[in-house]
Design a protein around this motif. Structure first.
Motif, PDB file in Angstrom:
ATOM      1  N   VAL A  29      -0.942   4.258  10.429  1.00  0.00           N
ATOM      2  CA  VAL A  29      -0.840   5.313   9.602  1.00  0.00           C
ATOM      3  C   VAL A  29      -1.147   4.690   8.387  1.00  0.00           C
ATOM      4  N   ASP A  30      -2.228   5.634   7.633  1.00  0.00           N
ATOM      5  CA  ASP A  30      -2.699   5.241   6.329  1.00  0.00           C
ATOM      6  C   ASP A  30      -1.684   6.179   5.428  1.00  0.00           C
ATOM      7  N   ARG A  31      -1.496   5.417   4.156  1.00  0.00           N
ATOM      8  CA  ARG A  31      -0.860   6.328   3.085  1.00  0.00           C
ATOM      9  C   ARG A  31      -1.714   5.757   1.880  1.00  0.00           C
ATOM     10  N   LYS A  32      -1.813   6.857   0.916  1.00  0.00           N
ATOM     11  CA  LYS A  32      -2.551   6.561  -0.082  1.00  0.00           C
ATOM     12  C   LYS A  32      -1.643   6.833  -1.420  1.00  0.00           C
ATOM     13  N   ALA A 169      -0.212  -8.537   5.324  1.00  0.00           N
ATOM     14  CA  ALA A 169       1.159  -9.120   5.294  1.00  0.00           C
ATOM     15  C   ALA A 169       1.275 -10.351   5.935  1.00  0.00           C
ATOM     16  N   PRO A 170       2.326 -10.875   5.674  1.00  0.00           N
ATOM     17  CA  PRO A 170       2.521 -12.108   6.397  1.00  0.00           C
ATOM     18  C   PRO A 170       2.755 -12.218   7.657  1.00  0.00           C
ATOM     19  N   ASP A 171       3.307 -11.246   8.609  1.00  0.00           N
ATOM     20  CA  ASP A 171       3.154 -11.188   9.886  1.00  0.00           C
ATOM     21  C   ASP A 171       1.968 -10.387  10.476  1.00  0.00           C
ATOM     22  N   GLY A 172       0.960 -10.090   9.744  1.00  0.00           N
ATOM     23  CA  GLY A 172      -0.372  -9.521  10.047  1.00  0.00           C
ATOM     24  C   GLY A 172      -0.200  -8.032  10.690  1.00  0.00           C
ATOM     25  N   SER A 173       1.109  -7.490  10.463  1.00  0.00           N
ATOM     26  CA  SER A 173       1.563  -6.005  10.712  1.00  0.00           C
ATOM     27  C   SER A 173       0.865  -5.120   9.926  1.00  0.00           C
ATOM     28  N   SER A 174       0.608  -5.277   8.877  1.00  0.00           N
ATOM     29  CA  SER A 174       0.082  -3.996   7.944  1.00  0.00           C
ATOM     30  C   SER A 174      -0.912  -4.799   6.861  1.00  0.00           C
ATOM     31  N   ALA A 193     -14.894   8.302 -15.002  1.00  0.00           N
ATOM     32  CA  ALA A 193     -14.210   6.893 -14.788  1.00  0.00           C
ATOM     33  C   ALA A 193     -12.931   7.322 -14.942  1.00  0.00           C
ATOM     34  N   LEU A 194     -11.924   6.534 -14.131  1.00  0.00           N
ATOM     35  CA  LEU A 194     -10.525   6.391 -14.526  1.00  0.00           C
ATOM     36  C   LEU A 194     -10.148   5.058 -14.639  1.00  0.00           C
ATOM     37  N   PRO A 195     -10.495   4.463 -15.867  1.00  0.00           N
ATOM     38  CA  PRO A 195     -10.177   2.963 -15.869  1.00  0.00           C
ATOM     39  C   PRO A 195      -8.882   2.648 -16.003  1.00  0.00           C
ATOM     40  N   GLY A 196      -7.859   3.607 -16.145  1.00  0.00           N
ATOM     41  CA  GLY A 196      -6.408   3.261 -16.153  1.00  0.00           C
ATOM     42  C   GLY A 196      -5.775   3.439 -14.889  1.00  0.00           C
ATOM     43  N   LEU A 197      -6.496   3.800 -13.846  1.00  0.00           N
ATOM     44  CA  LEU A 197      -5.922   4.278 -12.415  1.00  0.00           C
ATOM     45  C   LEU A 197      -6.223   3.183 -11.291  1.00  0.00           C
ATOM     46  N   ALA A 198      -5.347   3.161 -10.452  1.00  0.00           N
ATOM     47  CA  ALA A 198      -5.774   2.297  -9.185  1.00  0.00           C
ATOM     48  C   ALA A 198      -5.292   3.237  -7.840  1.00  0.00           C
ATOM     49  N   ILE A 199      -6.078   3.113  -6.717  1.00  0.00           N
ATOM     50  CA  ILE A 199      -5.782   3.825  -5.483  1.00  0.00           C
ATOM     51  C   ILE A 199      -5.608   2.746  -4.731  1.00  0.00           C
ATOM     52  N   LEU A 200      -4.237   2.934  -4.122  1.00  0.00           N
ATOM     53  CA  LEU A 200      -3.559   2.043  -3.140  1.00  0.00           C
ATOM     54  C   LEU A 200      -3.538   2.444  -1.652  1.00  0.00           C
ATOM     55  N   GLU A 201      -3.973   1.876  -0.903  1.00  0.00           N
ATOM     56  CA  GLU A 201      -3.724   2.587   0.472  1.00  0.00           C
ATOM     57  C   GLU A 201      -3.276   1.574   1.286  1.00  0.00           C
ATOM     58  N   THR A 202      -2.088   2.062   1.955  1.00  0.00           N
ATOM     59  CA  THR A 202      -1.379   1.063   2.906  1.00  0.00           C
ATOM     60  C   THR A 202      -1.754   1.467   4.475  1.00  0.00           C
ATOM     61  N   LYS A 203      -1.898   0.501   5.279  1.00  0.00           N
ATOM     62  CA  LYS A 203      -2.394   0.712   6.686  1.00  0.00           C
ATOM     63  C   LYS A 203      -1.375  -0.146   7.454  1.00  0.00           C
ATOM     64  N   SER A 204      -0.568   0.426   8.413  1.00  0.00           N
ATOM     65  CA  SER A 204       0.481  -0.046   8.959  1.00  0.00           C
ATOM     66  C   SER A 204       0.896   0.677  10.137  1.00  0.00           C
ATOM     67  N   PRO A 205       1.793   0.467  11.146  1.00  0.00           N
ATOM     68  CA  PRO A 205       2.160   1.121  12.020  1.00  0.00           C
ATOM     69  C   PRO A 205       2.895   2.151  11.648  1.00  0.00           C
ATOM     70  N   SER A 206       3.560   2.890  12.841  1.00  0.00           N
ATOM     71  CA  SER A 206       4.060   4.205  12.241  1.00  0.00           C
ATOM     72  C   SER A 206       5.280   4.130  11.195  1.00  0.00           C
ATOM     73  N   SER A 207       5.955   2.989  11.400  1.00  0.00           N
ATOM     74  CA  SER A 207       7.103   2.672  10.391  1.00  0.00           C
ATOM     75  C   SER A 207       6.391   2.231   9.145  1.00  0.00           C
ATOM     76  N   ALA A 208       7.034   2.556   7.952  1.00  0.00           N
ATOM     77  CA  ALA A 208       6.689   2.045   6.548  1.00  0.00           C
ATOM     78  C   ALA A 208       6.527   0.789   6.368  1.00  0.00           C
TER      79      ALA A 208
END
Length: 270
Positions: A29-32, A169-174, A193-208
């Motif tokens: 599940v990807d969250r941005k 992640a330490p356990d490789g799960s995300s 340009a947006l020098p002050g911002l970051a886009i962070l995307e998490t990729k994990s199983p269905s749980s957060a």
């Protein structure tokens, strides 16, 4: 503003092969999230010490360039702006540090199944579609019911550039990617340009993931953001904006936003 290198200094390194092997089987599940770079140090300080970061030849941040292709009436953009079951996204992605480029075709058919095809590409032609590329795109269009004749209308519409760090992640799960030094440019040279911002995307199983929960505790929530569609809408106020309205009124319209001159953001080589 760049993400300071010492934000990542405490993490152990993981190689590309191990990163791919550990994450390959994830039902993801990807969250941005779009966050101020000033919040990065605090967020990264709360991450488990066992987290590892992708490292290649001693580098931990890597430059990316994507050239997106669309029709003159922006068929791909409008399919994203007005979510439909049938849609496509087409780009070349260049890994600047290793001089490697790929053609990526992402499609979604009537049944909602997403297919992503990726093939090596001539880096010197990354801003154009070769004959072979058009044949591959035509096959992808046929699979989702888009008129294959439209392939001949495709042209470079937007180029994005950014730097990326990837955490495991330490356990490789995300895992998570953190994109900074964000820049957009149209073929006519207009860009920002947006020098002050970051886009962070998490990729994990269905749980957060633990990083998702850390972000939530800090007040950050997942958002709908597409580097292509949101960036194009920011450059073209006449385009539909509702899907990304909150970002376009907020993070993408901050005073730190700068309009770029063509010479500052050179076009990809044709």
């Amino acid at each position: 503003m760049n993400a300071p290198a010492d934000n990542f200094a405490r993490f152990g390194a993981v190689g590309l092969d191990e990163m791919i092997a550990d994450a390959a089987l994830l039902a993801r599940v990807d969250r941005k999230y779009v966050i101020p770079q000033t919040a990065l140090a605090h967020l990264l300080g709360g991450i488990d010490d066992g987290t590892r970061i992708l490292e290649i030849a001693g580098a931990r941040r890597f430059a990316y360039e994507s050239v997106y292709f669309d029709t003159p009436d922006l068929l791909s953009f409008h399919m994203a702006a007005h979510p439909r079951r049938r849609r496509f996204k087409l780009r070349t992605r260049t890994y600047v540090d290793t001089d490697a480029a790929y053609l990526e075709i992402k499609t979604r058919g009537a049944r909602g199944t997403t297919v992503k095809d990726r093939s090596e590409y001539d880096i010197t032609r990354r801003a154009v579609l070769t004959r072979r590329a058009k044949e591959d795109v035509a096959a992808a269009f046929a699979a989702i019911g888009v008129d294959t004749r439209r392939v001949d209308e495709l042209d470079a519409t937007l180029t994005t550039r950014y730097s990326r760090a990837t955490l495991l992640a330490p356990d490789g799960s995300s895992r998570a990617t953190i994109d900074t030094d964000l820049r957009w440019e149209r073929p006519d040279g207009a860009g920002f340009a947006l020098p002050g911002l970051a886009i962070l995307e998490t990729k994990s199983p269905s749980s957060a993931s633990s990083l998702d929960r850390l972000l939530w505790r800090a007040g950050h929530r997942p958002v709908s953001v597409s580097k292509y569609a949101t960036g194009l809408a920011a450059l073209s106020p006449d385009l539909p904006r509702n899907r990304w309205g909150r970002l376009l009124r907020g993070a993408f319209s901050e005073p730190s936003t700068t309009i770029s001159h063509p010479e500052e953001l050179p076009c990809a080589a044709a």
